[in-house]
Design a protein around this motif. Structure first.
Motif, PDB file in Angstrom:
ATOM      1  N   VAL A  99      78.896  33.110  11.202  1.00 23.58           N
ATOM      2  CA  VAL A  99      78.927  33.769   9.896  1.00 23.58           C
ATOM      3  C   VAL A  99      80.298  33.597   9.245  1.00 23.58           C
ATOM      4  O   VAL A  99      80.407  33.281   8.054  1.00 23.58           O
ATOM      5  N   LEU A 134      77.387  34.230  17.133  1.00 24.66           N
ATOM      6  CA  LEU A 134      76.755  34.516  15.847  1.00 24.66           C
ATOM      7  C   LEU A 134      77.799  34.963  14.828  1.00 24.66           C
ATOM      8  O   LEU A 134      77.803  34.508  13.680  1.00 24.66           O
ATOM      9  N   ARG A 188      77.207  41.091   6.097  1.00 24.53           N
ATOM     10  CA  ARG A 188      76.773  39.699   6.199  1.00 24.53           C
ATOM     11  C   ARG A 188      76.150  39.419   7.562  1.00 24.53           C
ATOM     12  O   ARG A 188      75.133  38.728   7.671  1.00 24.53           O
ATOM     13  N   ARG A 192      61.878  30.960  10.002  1.00 26.72           N
ATOM     14  CA  ARG A 192      62.979  31.928   9.995  1.00 26.72           C
ATOM     15  C   ARG A 192      62.647  33.045   9.021  1.00 26.72           C
ATOM     16  O   ARG A 192      62.269  32.802   7.883  1.00 26.72           O
ATOM     17  N   ARG A 194      67.261  36.502  11.946  1.00 29.59           N
ATOM     18  CA  ARG A 194      66.978  35.991  13.293  1.00 29.59           C
ATOM     19  C   ARG A 194      66.165  36.978  14.140  1.00 29.59           C
ATOM     20  O   ARG A 194      65.916  36.728  15.316  1.00 29.59           O
ATOM     21  N   ARG A 237      72.655  40.880   7.771  1.00 30.73           N
ATOM     22  CA  ARG A 237      71.646  40.025   7.122  1.00 30.73           C
ATOM     23  C   ARG A 237      71.252  38.864   8.030  1.00 30.73           C
ATOM     24  O   ARG A 237      70.080  38.491   8.114  1.00 30.73           O
ATOM     25  N   GLU A 238      72.247  38.296   8.714  1.00 31.98           N
ATOM     26  CA  GLU A 238      71.949  37.178   9.624  1.00 31.98           C
ATOM     27  C   GLU A 238      71.103  37.665  10.799  1.00 31.98           C
ATOM     28  O   GLU A 238      70.174  36.969  11.237  1.00 31.98           O
ATOM     29  N   CYS A 239      71.385  38.846  11.315  1.00 29.58           N
ATOM     30  CA  CYS A 239      70.582  39.390  12.414  1.00 29.58           C
ATOM     31  C   CYS A 239      69.152  39.662  11.972  1.00 29.58           C
ATOM     32  O   CYS A 239      68.194  39.422  12.728  1.00 29.58           O
TER      33      CYS A 239
END
Length: 241
Positions: free
Chosen positions: A225, A221, A204, A5, A212, A207-209
């Motif tokens: 979060v 998704l 937030r 990741r 990934r 950042r997750e995108c």
């Protein structure tokens, strides 16, 4: 080989402060109308007030761009007072953001009063932004209280669902993230109703995108979060109100 990741890089996100970046709706229309009306104000001062994230700092910056105003804050007035100074020499327009920070400190209040009086004598203008109207500040100096309480004080409210949805769409667009209506509906229902919360949750999700390696925000998704960090974004968010 097992896929790893990606660790997202914390890249700075510039906050856009132009007129085209400000969404006008019922929650802020009165305040925007007063900014548009400048310099045709009935007196030397105007107060904008509202909760964190309602757009006060953005309107201060819009007024600065139109008027050439110097922008100060309540804490800087307190520091000026502590240094024994009379306050900054004003231009014909000055804005004081988070001005309530000076209330209750007689020395800082004297700096603000002196600033108001100098601008009034010069035919200039003072824009004050705060969370509460001056009538609710713990002002120690009667002269300052009377001057600020006599000024128009339009309120900025928390955004309604339609405005919050529009802000979310714009925030995702600014970060070049694709998002659909179902995801926006989910976020609008679950986050705190404020511009600050919208900015925080989009940051937030961004950042997750990044982690990934994707630029499309799905409903699942976004739900992950929210579930991981709590349904409501924090009330405070650095980068303005």
């Amino acid at each position: 080989m097992t896929a790893t990741r990606q660790i997202p890089l914390e890249l700075p996100q510039r906050t856009a402060m132009g007129l085209e970046d400000f969404l006008v709706a019922e929650a802020n229309a009165a305040a925007v109308a007063w900014i548009d009306r400048w310099p045709d104000w009935p007196g030397p001062a105007l107060t904008l007030y509202g909760p964190p994230g309602s757009g006060k700092s953005h309107l201060v910056q819009l007024w600065r761009a139109r008027s050439g105003a110097a922008v100060l804050d309540g804490a800087s007035l307190a520091a000026e007072a502590a240094a024994g100074g009379p306050g900054p020499e004003p231009r014909t327009a000055v804005a004081v953001d988070d001005a309530e920070a000076a209330a209750g400190d007689p020395a800082a209040e004297r700096v603000l009063l002196h600033l108001h009086n100098r601008l009034a004598q010069a035919g200039g203008h003072l824009l004050v932004a705060s969370r509460r109207p001056p009538a609710r500040w713990p002002i120690a100096l009667p002269d300052l209280a009377s001057r600020l309480r006599a000024a128009p004080a339009p309120r900025l409210s928390e955004p309604d669902d339609a405005l919050l949805a529009a802000v979310l769409v714009k925030q995702f667009g600014d970060r070049q993230l694709a998002v659909d209506g179902a995801t926006i509906d989910l976020l609008t229902r679950r986050i705190e109703r404020s511009f600050a919360a919208a900015r925080a949750v989009v940051a937030r999700i961004d950042r997750e995108c990044l982690a990934r390696r994707r630029r499309t925000v799905t409903r699942s998704l976004a739900a992950r979060v929210l579930d991981a960090e709590g349904a409501a974004a924090p009330a405070e968010f650095p980068g303005g109100e």
